[in-house]
Enzyme design. Sequence first.
Site, short mmCIF file in Angstrom:
data_model
loop_
_atom_site.label_atom_id
_atom_site.label_comp_id
_atom_site.label_asym_id
_atom_site.label_seq_id
_atom_site.Cartn_x
_atom_site.Cartn_y
_atom_site.Cartn_z
N LYS A 276 77.14 -121.45 94.83
CA LYS A 276 77.22 -121.71 93.37
C LYS A 276 78.63 -122.13 93.01
O LYS A 276 78.84 -123.11 92.29
CB LYS A 276 76.85 -120.45 92.59
CG LYS A 276 77.25 -120.49 91.12
CD LYS A 276 76.89 -119.23 90.38
CE LYS A 276 77.96 -118.22 90.35
NZ LYS A 276 79.05 -118.44 89.37
N ASN A 277 79.62 -121.41 93.55
CA ASN A 277 81.00 -121.64 93.10
C ASN A 277 81.64 -122.85 93.77
O ASN A 277 82.78 -123.19 93.46
CB ASN A 277 81.83 -120.38 93.30
CG ASN A 277 81.35 -119.28 92.37
OD1 ASN A 277 80.60 -119.53 91.42
ND2 ASN A 277 81.74 -118.05 92.65
N CYS B 119 83.26 -113.47 79.18
CA CYS B 119 81.86 -113.16 79.47
C CYS B 119 81.83 -111.67 79.81
O CYS B 119 82.75 -110.93 79.53
CB CYS B 119 81.34 -114.02 80.60
SG CYS B 119 82.04 -113.56 82.15
N ARG C 68 88.74 -113.50 80.41
CA ARG C 68 88.74 -114.78 81.13
C ARG C 68 89.46 -115.87 80.35
O ARG C 68 88.89 -116.89 79.95
CB ARG C 68 87.31 -115.16 81.49
CG ARG C 68 86.63 -114.03 82.26
CD ARG C 68 85.32 -114.37 82.84
NE ARG C 68 85.50 -115.21 84.03
CZ ARG C 68 84.45 -115.65 84.74
NH1 ARG C 68 83.25 -115.37 84.36
NH2 ARG C 68 84.65 -116.41 85.79
N ASP D 160 83.49 -110.72 93.67
CA ASP D 160 82.05 -110.96 93.41
C ASP D 160 81.16 -110.08 94.28
O ASP D 160 79.97 -109.93 93.99
CB ASP D 160 81.70 -112.43 93.63
CG ASP D 160 82.42 -113.32 92.63
OD1 ASP D 160 82.51 -114.54 92.88
OD2 ASP D 160 82.92 -112.80 91.62
N ARG E 89 71.49 -116.93 87.37
CA ARG E 89 72.66 -117.81 87.30
C ARG E 89 73.24 -118.06 88.69
O ARG E 89 73.83 -119.10 88.95
CB ARG E 89 73.75 -117.18 86.41
CG ARG E 89 73.46 -117.26 84.92
CD ARG E 89 74.68 -116.84 84.14
NE ARG E 89 75.86 -117.41 84.72
CZ ARG E 89 77.04 -116.79 84.77
NH1 ARG E 89 77.17 -115.59 84.26
NH2 ARG E 89 78.09 -117.38 85.32
#
Length: 419
Positions: free
Chosen positions: A22-23, A116, A121, A306, A398
């Site tokens: 994803k990243n 978030c 952030r 993460d 997500r």
Amino acid sequence: MSAFIINGGRRISGSVKVQGSKNSVLPILAATYLVGGKSVIHNCPKLSDTNSTVKILQALGCVVTRKGNTIIVDSTDAGGYEIPESLMREMRSSVIFLGAIIGRMKKAVISAPGGCEIGLRPIDLHLYAVKRLGVKVDEEFGRLNCSVPVRLKGKKITFSFPSVGATENAILTAVTATGSTTIVNAAREPEIIDLCDYLNKCGADISGAGESIITINGKETLIACEHSVIADRIASATYLLAGAVTGGDVSLENADPIHLNAIIPLLEEAGCNVNIRCKTVRLKAPQRPLRIDKIVTQPYPGFPTDAQAPFTTLAAVAKGTSVIVENIFESRFKHVPELLRMGAKIKTEGRVAVVDGVERLYGADVVSPDLRGGAALVLAGLCAMGQTTVRNTLYIDRGYDDIENTLCSLNADIKRKVI
Ligand code: EPZ
């Protein structure tokens, strides 16, 4: 709204192909706008964040088509430079478009992405970097109006913190600037290397990706190319942990073991046997994991933030007490209250969590607080006695591509239910 209904207590075993990162895919898709032409990106995971990124590309005028896990972006006739607020708010990493749009259009209008669930952030490092390269930023009512009064010119950029997103924005802004840029204290994550690999294939001149100092010699034009995204190292860790918390036996195909260098030793400390053969990583777990003395999150190549929440679940059922220190984000323990509802014994103070492992967690009705916290709760449901309902699957979607069917293929009893 949907929830995962999980009946725990089964050994998670089998082999699974790891999704694309994803990243990695998010900044690379943003970069296709900068490059122009028609880029073909393979191994794209099917995620809501990927969908949001595609919507932003379309809002900028790109023609985007999908064939399975391949996304084709044709930005030949695109000319947008503004991202609608609604799309900016769909995901945090929309800010990564800043560098790509400025690099192509020499102007951009975006809104501050906002914080978030895991922290404020801020984007001060992003703005510092683009300003160093010649961008003028006017902030008005939460909108950032960016322009290039003269031209983008290479400079030395020194980050006070190796921010992943700010490093990506610095690269995207510098890659077509006039002259040379040096980024000092750059983020070293594998996703940075993947982005630079794609850009260099398109004709960019970037060296040092993956190190703390990255040098970029600006190029006037880039030519679109084909690229395959690396495997997702956090999804890899999550599925290995599914085996680790259930006394299971899980093999990952097409993983990238080097990207798991900070993760595998902790799994071994927990008593798991991890065998690496080329791109296959196989984990065999003991009946009950052992505690991990200390889990300390750091920028890459340190232990990834993460993976902190999923590892908290391992610590929660381990023999003994583990200590977790979260150095990257200021509020990334929101999964803890939900784990307490399942019988975990965890005390948090600021950025530290002390986890006294218990023999058994119990199924409960819990709510995902964020993406990785949600994954931690799914792992807890897999090893808990009885049934667990994990609400707010939208967070989990997500970052995990079809997590329920992936886990079912590993002998889990998990279903998605609209509630
Ligand atoms: C990326 O976020 C990842 N997201 C995050 O993954 C990951 O947790 C994070 O890097 C750290 O590895 C994507 O790549 C899309 P940072 P990013 O800038 O770029 C502070 C997931 O679960 N900071 O490295 O936003 C910031 O507040 C997500 O997949 C500033 O102070 O992370 C944080 O404390 C979550 N000013 C720290 O740096 C800035 O301008 C690390 O942030 C930027 C960041």
